[in-house]
Write a protein that holds these residues in place. Sequence first.
Motif, PDB file in Angstrom:
ATOM      1  N   PRO A 109       0.801  -1.229   0.000  1.00 13.97           N
ATOM      2  CA  PRO A 109       0.000   0.000   0.000  1.00 13.97           C
ATOM      3  C   PRO A 109       0.832   1.277   0.000  1.00 13.97           C
ATOM      4  O   PRO A 109       0.290   2.361  -0.230  1.00 13.97           O
ATOM      5  CB  PRO A 109      -0.818  -0.131   1.296  1.00 13.97           C
ATOM      6  N   ARG A 110       2.156   1.185   0.218  1.00 13.04           N
ATOM      7  CA  ARG A 110       2.989   2.382   0.304  1.00 13.04           C
ATOM      8  C   ARG A 110       3.476   2.900  -1.039  1.00 13.04           C
ATOM      9  O   ARG A 110       4.153   3.927  -1.092  1.00 13.04           O
ATOM     10  CB  ARG A 110       4.213   2.106   1.200  1.00 13.04           C
ATOM     11  N   VAL A 111       3.184   2.177  -2.142  1.00  8.67           N
ATOM     12  CA  VAL A 111       3.673   2.664  -3.437  1.00  8.67           C
ATOM     13  C   VAL A 111       3.052   4.026  -3.735  1.00  8.67           C
ATOM     14  O   VAL A 111       1.915   4.327  -3.352  1.00  8.67           O
ATOM     15  CB  VAL A 111       3.380   1.671  -4.579  1.00  8.67           C
ATOM     16  N   LEU A 112       3.805   4.860  -4.430  1.00  9.18           N
ATOM     17  CA  LEU A 112       3.351   6.223  -4.702  1.00  9.18           C
ATOM     18  C   LEU A 112       2.256   6.276  -5.753  1.00  9.18           C
ATOM     19  O   LEU A 112       1.346   7.121  -5.677  1.00  9.18           O
ATOM     20  CB  LEU A 112       4.542   7.075  -5.172  1.00  9.18           C
ATOM     21  N   LYS A 113       2.348   5.381  -6.757  1.00  8.72           N
ATOM     22  CA  LYS A 113       1.411   5.440  -7.878  1.00  8.72           C
ATOM     23  C   LYS A 113       1.439   4.107  -8.598  1.00  8.72           C
ATOM     24  O   LYS A 113       2.488   3.466  -8.696  1.00  8.72           O
ATOM     25  CB  LYS A 113       1.825   6.562  -8.849  1.00  8.72           C
ATOM     26  N   VAL A 114       0.283   3.696  -9.146  1.00 11.34           N
ATOM     27  CA  VAL A 114       0.190   2.503  -9.978  1.00 11.34           C
ATOM     28  C   VAL A 114      -0.429   2.905 -11.310  1.00 11.34           C
ATOM     29  O   VAL A 114      -1.500   3.516 -11.350  1.00 11.34           O
ATOM     30  CB  VAL A 114      -0.664   1.405  -9.320  1.00 11.34           C
ATOM     31  N   THR A 115       0.259   2.588 -12.421  1.00 10.40           N
ATOM     32  CA  THR A 115      -0.285   2.845 -13.755  1.00 10.40           C
ATOM     33  C   THR A 115      -0.303   1.538 -14.537  1.00 10.40           C
ATOM     34  O   THR A 115       0.385   0.581 -14.195  1.00 10.40           O
ATOM     35  CB  THR A 115       0.543   3.877 -14.536  1.00 10.40           C
ATOM     36  N   GLY A 116      -1.068   1.498 -15.611  1.00 17.60           N
ATOM     37  CA  GLY A 116      -1.219   0.291 -16.402  1.00 17.60           C
ATOM     38  C   GLY A 116      -0.137   0.121 -17.446  1.00 17.60           C
ATOM     39  O   GLY A 116       0.801   0.920 -17.530  1.00 17.60           O
ATOM     40  N   PRO A 117      -0.246  -0.906 -18.300  1.00 18.09           N
ATOM     41  CA  PRO A 117       0.767  -1.175 -19.320  1.00 18.09           C
ATOM     42  C   PRO A 117       0.786  -0.118 -20.407  1.00 18.09           C
ATOM     43  O   PRO A 117      -0.234   0.489 -20.718  1.00 18.09           O
ATOM     44  CB  PRO A 117       0.341  -2.534 -19.887  1.00 18.09           C
ATOM     45  N   HIS A 118       1.960   0.092 -20.988  1.00 21.63           N
ATOM     46  CA  HIS A 118       2.268   1.099 -22.015  1.00 21.63           C
ATOM     47  C   HIS A 118       1.562   2.428 -21.777  1.00 21.63           C
ATOM     48  O   HIS A 118       1.100   3.088 -22.682  1.00 21.63           O
ATOM     49  CB  HIS A 118       2.042   0.572 -23.438  1.00 21.63           C
ATOM     50  N   ALA A 119       1.486   2.823 -20.483  1.00 18.25           N
ATOM     51  CA  ALA A 119       0.900   4.120 -20.117  1.00 18.25           C
ATOM     52  C   ALA A 119       2.043   5.102 -19.895  1.00 18.25           C
ATOM     53  O   ALA A 119       2.299   5.558 -18.783  1.00 18.25           O
ATOM     54  CB  ALA A 119       0.044   3.982 -18.858  1.00 18.25           C
ATOM     55  N   TYR A 120       2.745   5.430 -20.987  1.00 19.85           N
ATOM     56  CA  TYR A 120       3.962   6.228 -20.872  1.00 19.85           C
ATOM     57  C   TYR A 120       3.701   7.580 -20.211  1.00 19.85           C
ATOM     58  O   TYR A 120       4.434   8.016 -19.323  1.00 19.85           O
ATOM     59  CB  TYR A 120       4.586   6.446 -22.253  1.00 19.85           C
ATOM     60  N   GLU A 121       2.658   8.266 -20.668  1.00 21.82           N
ATOM     61  CA  GLU A 121       2.381   9.597 -20.154  1.00 21.82           C
ATOM     62  C   GLU A 121       2.039   9.563 -18.664  1.00 21.82           C
ATOM     63  O   GLU A 121       2.450  10.439 -17.897  1.00 21.82           O
ATOM     64  CB  GLU A 121       1.228  10.243 -20.934  1.00 21.82           C
ATOM     65  N   ASP A 122       1.297   8.513 -18.239  1.00 14.69           N
ATOM     66  CA  ASP A 122       0.928   8.410 -16.830  1.00 14.69           C
ATOM     67  C   ASP A 122       2.157   8.198 -15.953  1.00 14.69           C
ATOM     68  O   ASP A 122       2.246   8.750 -14.845  1.00 14.69           O
ATOM     69  CB  ASP A 122      -0.058   7.253 -16.629  1.00 14.69           C
ATOM     70  N   VAL A 123       3.099   7.391 -16.431  1.00 14.29           N
ATOM     71  CA  VAL A 123       4.317   7.152 -15.649  1.00 14.29           C
ATOM     72  C   VAL A 123       5.117   8.443 -15.524  1.00 14.29           C
ATOM     73  O   VAL A 123       5.570   8.810 -14.428  1.00 14.29           O
ATOM     74  CB  VAL A 123       5.174   6.047 -16.290  1.00 14.29           C
ATOM     75  N   VAL A 124       5.303   9.115 -16.645  1.00 11.07           N
ATOM     76  CA  VAL A 124       6.069  10.364 -16.620  1.00 11.07           C
ATOM     77  C   VAL A 124       5.379  11.394 -15.736  1.00 11.07           C
ATOM     78  O   VAL A 124       6.040  12.110 -14.969  1.00 11.07           O
ATOM     79  CB  VAL A 124       6.263  10.899 -18.050  1.00 11.07           C
ATOM     80  N   SER A 125       4.055  11.466 -15.797  1.00 10.78           N
ATOM     81  CA  SER A 125       3.318  12.402 -14.942  1.00 10.78           C
ATOM     82  C   SER A 125       3.501  12.069 -13.465  1.00 10.78           C
ATOM     83  O   SER A 125       3.629  12.964 -12.623  1.00 10.78           O
ATOM     84  CB  SER A 125       1.833  12.378 -15.297  1.00 10.78           C
ATOM     85  N   ALA A 126       3.520  10.768 -13.150  1.00 12.40           N
ATOM     86  CA  ALA A 126       3.735  10.363 -11.761  1.00 12.40           C
ATOM     87  C   ALA A 126       5.133  10.744 -11.292  1.00 12.40           C
ATOM     88  O   ALA A 126       5.315  11.194 -10.145  1.00 12.40           O
ATOM     89  CB  ALA A 126       3.519   8.856 -11.623  1.00 12.40           C
ATOM     90  N   VAL A 127       6.128  10.598 -12.157  1.00 15.76           N
ATOM     91  CA  VAL A 127       7.487  11.027 -11.798  1.00 15.76           C
ATOM     92  C   VAL A 127       7.514  12.537 -11.590  1.00 15.76           C
ATOM     93  O   VAL A 127       8.111  13.043 -10.624  1.00 15.76           O
ATOM     94  CB  VAL A 127       8.500  10.597 -12.884  1.00 15.76           C
ATOM     95  N   HIS A 128       6.841  13.287 -12.472  1.00 11.62           N
ATOM     96  CA  HIS A 128       6.777  14.746 -12.309  1.00 11.62           C
ATOM     97  C   HIS A 128       6.173  15.113 -10.951  1.00 11.62           C
ATOM     98  O   HIS A 128       6.636  16.042 -10.276  1.00 11.62           O
ATOM     99  CB  HIS A 128       5.910  15.357 -13.408  1.00 11.62           C
ATOM    100  N   GLU A 129       5.111  14.394 -10.567  1.00 16.62           N
ATOM    101  CA  GLU A 129       4.410  14.702  -9.322  1.00 16.62           C
ATOM    102  C   GLU A 129       5.292  14.484  -8.098  1.00 16.62           C
ATOM    103  O   GLU A 129       5.300  15.301  -7.164  1.00 16.62           O
ATOM    104  CB  GLU A 129       3.154  13.832  -9.225  1.00 16.62           C
ATOM    105  N   HIS A 130       6.033  13.398  -8.095  1.00 12.31           N
ATOM    106  CA  HIS A 130       6.808  13.033  -6.908  1.00 12.31           C
ATOM    107  C   HIS A 130       8.278  13.412  -7.000  1.00 12.31           C
ATOM    108  O   HIS A 130       8.992  13.372  -6.001  1.00 12.31           O
ATOM    109  CB  HIS A 130       6.669  11.528  -6.651  1.00 12.31           C
ATOM    110  N   LEU A 131       8.734  13.785  -8.206  1.00  9.02           N
ATOM    111  CA  LEU A 131      10.113  14.222  -8.392  1.00  9.02           C
ATOM    112  C   LEU A 131      10.134  15.214  -9.549  1.00  9.02           C
ATOM    113  O   LEU A 131      10.433  14.848 -10.684  1.00  9.02           O
ATOM    114  CB  LEU A 131      11.029  13.021  -8.687  1.00  9.02           C
TER     115      LEU A 131
END
Length: 462
Positions: A109-131
């Motif tokens: 439950p401590r993970v910062l964010k979970v995104t689905g497969p080949h969701a490139y923009e969502d991953v990058v957005s999550a990195v932007h949010e936390h870093l």
Amino acid sequence: MAPSRTRMRSRPGTGASSERAPRVGFVSLGCPKALVDSERILTQLRAEGYEVAPTYEAADVVVVNTCGFIDAAVDESLDAIGEALEHNGRVIVTGCLGARPERILERHPRVLKVTGPHAYEDVVSAVHEHLPPRHEPFFDLLPPQGVRLTPRHYAYLKIAEGCNNKCSFCIIPAMRGRLASRRIDEVLREAERLVASGVKELLVISQDTSAYGADIRYAPGAWRGASYRTRFIDLARGLAQLGAWVRLHYVYPYPHVDEVIPLMAARGVLPYLDVPFQHGSASVLKRMRRPAHSENTLARIRAWRAQCPDLTLRSTFIVGFPGETDSEFAQLLAWLDEAQLDRVGCFKYSPVEGAAANALPDHVAPQLQEERYARFMERAAAISRRRLAQRVGRHMRVLVDAVQDGTATARSEADAPQIDGVVRIENPGKLRAGDWAEVRIVAADDYDLTGQISPQTCRGIS
């Protein structure tokens, strides 16, 4: 293909510093298609000024690209997430298992964010949010081919996402969506950039390579002043112009695949087909809901080899599928004896959460699965041993992957990286990874060859 895995060393994170660029650690699990996803995410992050951290200690946040195809892959992904949390604490999760976030959050439950497969923009957005990035993107700082996780001399070329097939044992369409092909001009331009950067082998991948372009009605495109359509044969013809090895993976045995065999015989693309036959019994294939399950695959194999005698065929199979009888398993062994495939992998059937096959009756007991697996692999090894023995004394061109302790590990036209056999070269002289070599085969075992350098060996461009 065999799972790939890039890992980090286990040290705790230290947090971001205002004196340096933000650093992202990356753990990539699963198949080559997932590896390409990781490369695309890293390319975007590098373009935005992020650095890639080699250890947990050096990372400000860690991205774990997961696999969720079978239970063993799910367990490995969950363990990798736990390792990243333990040694860093700031973890973003993506990939196929991300399509089932409840499985991840229930255990971590401590993970910062979970995104689905080949969701490139969502991953990058999550990195932007936390870093957050330190500056605006400077794309000119990147090489034209982007960031790659493979060695310099080979690269995976993903031509499509998703799959339209409804195989009863598989949940890939549910995780990765329906077939979404890339336009052929876009794919050919990417391949051209990769070869210009030094890539000598292109490994074409998707969930169903032979279905390429069907979803966009084989849309037309232009490349190098010529017209192409987004379809399997045009892709092969275009890639053949680049002068690199072109290896075709995940090709279903549809009739139109026949069109590529003359191109293989002429060495426009490698005489190598990775065809996931999965079984040799028509009744089992029907329960699997396999595409082309009614095709006479043995007749197709005979026709292919008549046109291209050097054709290498690799495949994967499932034993112990629900309801598999002794008679059906015997049909599989008989099919294998007649097909004489060069490279074979096998899996024992494993239930996958959400797969239709789970509801089938008469699941095969684990002990019987293990027995059938052993018998299958023994038969496949004997076939491989006989076929490889026929290569002793032949001269062949190989591509060197590594040189260590006085031995070079190379691959022939018949060998895909990490999943097939190798050609070992003793006393390799000045050979380096990425070089071409001409060798004479002097020995063979069940899966690998041993070669000696021929006088005409020449160094490739490193």
